[in-house]
Design a protein around this motif. Sequence first.
Motif, PDB file in Angstrom:
ATOM      1  N   ALA A 188      23.477  32.510  57.480  1.00 33.44           N
ATOM      2  CA  ALA A 188      22.981  30.945  57.018  1.00 33.44           C
ATOM      3  C   ALA A 188      22.646  30.082  58.401  1.00 33.44           C
ATOM      4  CB  ALA A 188      24.108  30.378  56.192  1.00 33.44           C
ATOM      5  N   PHE A 189      23.507  30.257  59.258  1.00 32.20           N
ATOM      6  CA  PHE A 189      23.294  29.491  60.375  1.00 32.20           C
ATOM      7  C   PHE A 189      21.863  29.794  61.214  1.00 32.20           C
ATOM      8  CE2 PHE A 189      24.766  28.667  65.025  1.00 32.20           C
ATOM      9  CZ  PHE A 189      24.232  27.568  65.418  1.00 32.20           C
ATOM     10  N   LEU A 190      21.738  31.158  61.149  1.00 29.22           N
ATOM     11  CA  LEU A 190      20.413  31.592  62.001  1.00 29.22           C
ATOM     12  C   LEU A 190      18.983  31.386  61.309  1.00 29.22           C
ATOM     13  CD1 LEU A 190      21.646  34.725  63.681  1.00 29.22           C
ATOM     14  CD2 LEU A 190      21.650  32.598  64.572  1.00 29.22           C
ATOM     15  N   THR A 282      30.866  28.362  81.929  1.00 23.22           N
ATOM     16  CA  THR A 282      29.382  28.815  81.910  1.00 23.22           C
ATOM     17  C   THR A 282      28.568  28.077  80.671  1.00 23.22           C
ATOM     18  OG1 THR A 282      29.846  31.001  82.863  1.00 23.22           O
ATOM     19  CG2 THR A 282      27.773  30.528  81.863  1.00 23.22           C
ATOM     20  N   GLU A 283      27.272  27.653  81.122  1.00 25.73           N
ATOM     21  CA  GLU A 283      26.392  27.059  79.998  1.00 25.73           C
ATOM     22  C   GLU A 283      24.964  27.360  80.478  1.00 25.73           C
ATOM     23  OE1 GLU A 283      26.758  23.362  77.341  1.00 25.73           O
ATOM     24  OE2 GLU A 283      26.992  22.902  79.388  1.00 25.73           O
ATOM     25  N   TYR A 284      24.209  27.698  79.125  1.00 25.82           N
ATOM     26  CA  TYR A 284      22.921  27.890  79.690  1.00 25.82           C
ATOM     27  C   TYR A 284      22.051  27.133  78.387  1.00 25.82           C
ATOM     28  CZ  TYR A 284      24.538  31.825  81.993  1.00 25.82           C
ATOM     29  OH  TYR A 284      25.188  32.834  82.923  1.00 25.82           O
ATOM     30  N   PHE A 285      20.812  26.564  78.821  1.00 25.45           N
ATOM     31  CA  PHE A 285      19.968  25.727  77.800  1.00 25.45           C
ATOM     32  C   PHE A 285      18.789  26.416  77.534  1.00 25.45           C
ATOM     33  CE2 PHE A 285      22.854  23.271  80.660  1.00 25.45           C
ATOM     34  CZ  PHE A 285      23.358  22.211  79.853  1.00 25.45           C
ATOM     35  N   VAL A 286      18.373  26.551  76.361  1.00 25.39           N
ATOM     36  CA  VAL A 286      17.273  27.342  75.990  1.00 25.39           C
ATOM     37  C   VAL A 286      16.392  26.217  74.910  1.00 25.39           C
ATOM     38  CG1 VAL A 286      18.137  29.561  75.908  1.00 25.39           C
ATOM     39  CG2 VAL A 286      18.327  28.234  73.796  1.00 25.39           C
ATOM     40  N   ASP A 287      15.078  26.390  74.936  1.00 25.69           N
ATOM     41  CA  ASP A 287      14.195  25.490  74.166  1.00 25.69           C
ATOM     42  C   ASP A 287      15.062  25.659  72.709  1.00 25.69           C
ATOM     43  OD1 ASP A 287      11.951  24.578  72.387  1.00 25.69           O
ATOM     44  OD2 ASP A 287      10.806  24.649  73.893  1.00 25.69           O
ATOM     45  N   ARG A 288      15.062  24.315  71.923  1.00 25.59           N
ATOM     46  CA  ARG A 288      15.541  24.721  70.682  1.00 25.59           C
ATOM     47  C   ARG A 288      14.796  25.305  69.760  1.00 25.59           C
ATOM     48  NH1 ARG A 288      16.646  18.856  68.355  1.00 25.59           N
ATOM     49  NH2 ARG A 288      17.378  18.718  70.829  1.00 25.59           N
ATOM     50  N   ALA A 289      13.529  25.483  69.913  1.00 28.67           N
ATOM     51  CA  ALA A 289      12.721  26.492  69.005  1.00 28.67           C
ATOM     52  C   ALA A 289      13.051  27.927  69.319  1.00 28.67           C
ATOM     53  CB  ALA A 289      11.066  26.119  69.412  1.00 28.67           C
ATOM     54  N   ASP A 290      13.648  28.157  70.298  1.00 25.21           N
ATOM     55  CA  ASP A 290      14.057  29.560  70.668  1.00 25.21           C
ATOM     56  C   ASP A 290      15.581  29.793  70.115  1.00 25.21           C
ATOM     57  OD1 ASP A 290      11.762  30.522  71.490  1.00 25.21           O
ATOM     58  OD2 ASP A 290      12.401  29.752  73.762  1.00 25.21           O
ATOM     59  N   ALA A 291      16.238  28.862  69.609  1.00 19.24           N
ATOM     60  CA  ALA A 291      17.825  28.736  69.347  1.00 19.24           C
ATOM     61  C   ALA A 291      18.232  30.154  68.397  1.00 19.24           C
ATOM     62  CB  ALA A 291      18.120  27.535  68.608  1.00 19.24           C
ATOM     63  N   PRO A 292      17.313  30.565  67.394  1.00 19.71           N
ATOM     64  CA  PRO A 292      17.937  31.670  66.482  1.00 19.71           C
ATOM     65  C   PRO A 292      17.816  32.931  67.317  1.00 19.71           C
ATOM     66  CG  PRO A 292      16.603  30.180  65.235  1.00 19.71           C
ATOM     67  CD  PRO A 292      16.620  29.656  66.862  1.00 19.71           C
ATOM     68  N   GLU A 329      11.551  18.049  79.714  1.00 16.38           N
ATOM     69  CA  GLU A 329      10.417  18.534  78.848  1.00 16.38           C
ATOM     70  C   GLU A 329      10.749  19.460  77.804  1.00 16.38           C
ATOM     71  OE1 GLU A 329       7.088  19.153  81.406  1.00 16.38           O
ATOM     72  OE2 GLU A 329       6.499  16.907  81.558  1.00 16.38           O
ATOM     73  N   ARG A 330      11.709  19.524  77.400  1.00 18.33           N
ATOM     74  CA  ARG A 330      12.059  20.266  76.066  1.00 18.33           C
ATOM     75  C   ARG A 330      13.268  19.946  75.516  1.00 18.33           C
ATOM     76  NH1 ARG A 330      13.187  26.559  78.471  1.00 18.33           N
ATOM     77  NH2 ARG A 330      15.096  26.182  79.107  1.00 18.33           N
ATOM     78  N   ASP A 331      13.474  19.701  74.131  1.00 23.94           N
ATOM     79  CA  ASP A 331      14.672  19.646  73.296  1.00 23.94           C
ATOM     80  C   ASP A 331      15.482  21.081  73.343  1.00 23.94           C
ATOM     81  OD1 ASP A 331      14.075  17.321  72.295  1.00 23.94           O
ATOM     82  OD2 ASP A 331      12.768  18.093  70.615  1.00 23.94           O
ATOM     83  N   VAL A 332      16.688  21.021  73.778  1.00 19.71           N
ATOM     84  CA  VAL A 332      17.429  22.225  74.034  1.00 19.71           C
ATOM     85  C   VAL A 332      18.635  22.343  73.250  1.00 19.71           C
ATOM     86  CG1 VAL A 332      16.748  22.109  76.395  1.00 19.71           C
ATOM     87  CG2 VAL A 332      18.906  21.169  75.790  1.00 19.71           C
ATOM     88  N   LEU A 333      18.993  23.936  72.847  1.00 23.46           N
ATOM     89  CA  LEU A 333      20.219  24.095  72.509  1.00 23.46           C
ATOM     90  C   LEU A 333      20.956  24.578  73.699  1.00 23.46           C
ATOM     91  CD1 LEU A 333      22.168  25.113  70.074  1.00 23.46           C
ATOM     92  CD2 LEU A 333      21.048  27.308  70.683  1.00 23.46           C
ATOM     93  N   ARG A 361      13.727  31.925  79.093  1.00 24.02           N
ATOM     94  CA  ARG A 361      13.657  30.791  80.129  1.00 24.02           C
ATOM     95  C   ARG A 361      14.864  29.732  80.210  1.00 24.02           C
ATOM     96  NH1 ARG A 361       9.675  27.119  80.156  1.00 24.02           N
ATOM     97  NH2 ARG A 361       9.853  26.964  82.312  1.00 24.02           N
ATOM     98  N   ALA A 362      16.116  30.421  79.839  1.00 23.49           N
ATOM     99  CA  ALA A 362      17.329  29.739  79.871  1.00 23.49           C
ATOM    100  C   ALA A 362      17.567  29.144  81.276  1.00 23.49           C
ATOM    101  CB  ALA A 362      18.452  30.652  79.511  1.00 23.49           C
ATOM    102  N   ARG A 363      18.131  27.879  81.368  1.00 17.73           N
ATOM    103  CA  ARG A 363      18.345  27.201  82.636  1.00 17.73           C
ATOM    104  C   ARG A 363      20.036  27.066  82.677  1.00 17.73           C
ATOM    105  NH1 ARG A 363      14.168  22.141  81.220  1.00 17.73           N
ATOM    106  NH2 ARG A 363      12.357  23.480  81.620  1.00 17.73           N
ATOM    107  N   PRO A 364      20.611  27.388  83.668  1.00 16.61           N
ATOM    108  CA  PRO A 364      22.127  27.432  83.880  1.00 16.61           C
ATOM    109  C   PRO A 364      22.353  26.023  83.956  1.00 16.61           C
ATOM    110  CG  PRO A 364      20.930  28.018  86.031  1.00 16.61           C
ATOM    111  CD  PRO A 364      20.050  27.878  84.801  1.00 16.61           C
ATOM    112  N   HIS A 365      23.847  25.475  83.577  1.00 15.42           N
ATOM    113  CA  HIS A 365      24.428  24.147  84.123  1.00 15.42           C
ATOM    114  C   HIS A 365      24.503  24.167  85.405  1.00 15.42           C
ATOM    115  CE1 HIS A 365      26.936  20.768  84.171  1.00 15.42           C
ATOM    116  NE2 HIS A 365      26.960  20.389  82.842  1.00 15.42           N
ATOM    117  N   TRP A 366      24.077  23.182  86.040  1.00 14.38           N
ATOM    118  CA  TRP A 366      24.149  22.981  87.518  1.00 14.38           C
ATOM    119  C   TRP A 366      25.628  23.371  88.108  1.00 14.38           C
ATOM    120  CZ3 TRP A 366      20.000  24.059  90.276  1.00 14.38           C
ATOM    121  CH2 TRP A 366      18.924  23.544  89.869  1.00 14.38           C
ATOM    122  N   GLY A 367      26.690  22.979  87.314  1.00 14.06           N
ATOM    123  CA  GLY A 367      27.923  22.711  87.644  1.00 14.06           C
ATOM    124  C   GLY A 367      28.777  23.863  87.293  1.00 14.06           C
TER     125      GLY A 367
END
Length: 414
Positions: A188-190, A282-292, A329-333, A361-367
């Motif tokens: 249901a979530f995905l 640890t944390e990574y940020f992806v475009d919300r459109a790619d979340a599922p 420049e992108r909404d993120v999950l 194209r996941a971005r890492p949390h800098w800290g």
Amino acid sequence: MTRNWAGSYEYTAPEIEIAATVDDVRRLVARPGRVHALGTRHSFTDLPDTTGTLIDVSKLAGAVAIDADARSVTVAAGTRYGVLASALHASGFALHNMGSLPHISVAGAAATGTHGSGDANPVLSTAVRALRYVGADAEVHEVRRGDPDFPALVVGLGAFGIIVEVELDIQPSFRARQDIYDRLTWDAFLDDVDAVTAAAYSVSVFTRWEGDEVGFVWAKTRLRTDDDAVADSILDGHLTLDRSPLGSGENITELGTPGPWMLRLPHFRLDREPSFGAEIQTEYFVDRADAPAALAAVRELAPVVAPHLAVSELRTAARDELWLSPAYERDVLAIHFTWLPHPGDVARLLPQLEGALAPFRARPHWGKAHAFDAVAISRVHPRIADARAVFERLDPDGRFSNSHLERVGVRAAR
């Protein structure tokens, strides 16, 4: 021996000096050698470390100056969010959001792109109107929204100077409540991630990636009145309100009842030790459109992730224009991992996780802990070269550079 808050990193700087005033910072920067700011020590890597002097600005805190007409507040860099929030609320004002921990400093959170949650809520750094910092010349400089260097310096990682004061946007105070929903299945979530993340002002999904059920959803609702109704279910009944959530966690902010924003938006209480304590994050940020697709890819790694995981938290943030922001420049999950204190195992896991998330194209949390180098960072941060050019211009001798910043390409190699 000086370690970060969680005990997972030991600083190697030969000197740590405490600065209680701006003049202290100027005096320390005027000395020869490399310097770097150290705040409330919530980074999990060598990001704030240096071969020279660490300048501890956590005592650089004091008056909270509110300009009601301008809807702004100015605070010293070491001020903790929880302290600022209490002062704002007492004067009838609020921030747009807070991180899960009110213990973090305003300057440190801004400099690393730290965030709360909410589809319409950008990262905390976007509230910054102006920064005052001590530069390589040991003088105080100011950069304001609209200045050419502003989008490079707000999420600036301490790469250009020591921030001593921050001016932030504020808004009228508001009430909120937080509730826990459970029984959400992965199917249901995905099938409709957006329906879950848009269910409240701020939403966090907690999971361990295993089994058919996700875990639980922590929803923070912004209220018009304390009598506002809270839905018994979300996503066509796939997500059900839990009337007795989380047991009696003494460090958790109050659930199930209305209260002021500053006691509901953070997960943890300022007067208690937050999170688990001994941990790695640890944390990574992806475009919300790619979340599922991104979530499905991580879920495939559940058998190797779960033995070393305390919990994962999934949050969202709205896009912004700050060059090194995780939401540039992108909404993120945001896909967050709180690891057990297993440093060797976590270090071996990170390349696997990053490989699974590379198509997005996941971005890492800098800290937080990650395995990205300068080449990998350049693939996911389109303005990294522009930001580096600004830092090099402001600090040509690399006074504020360190091995971490050079390793990830934020500063030029020396």
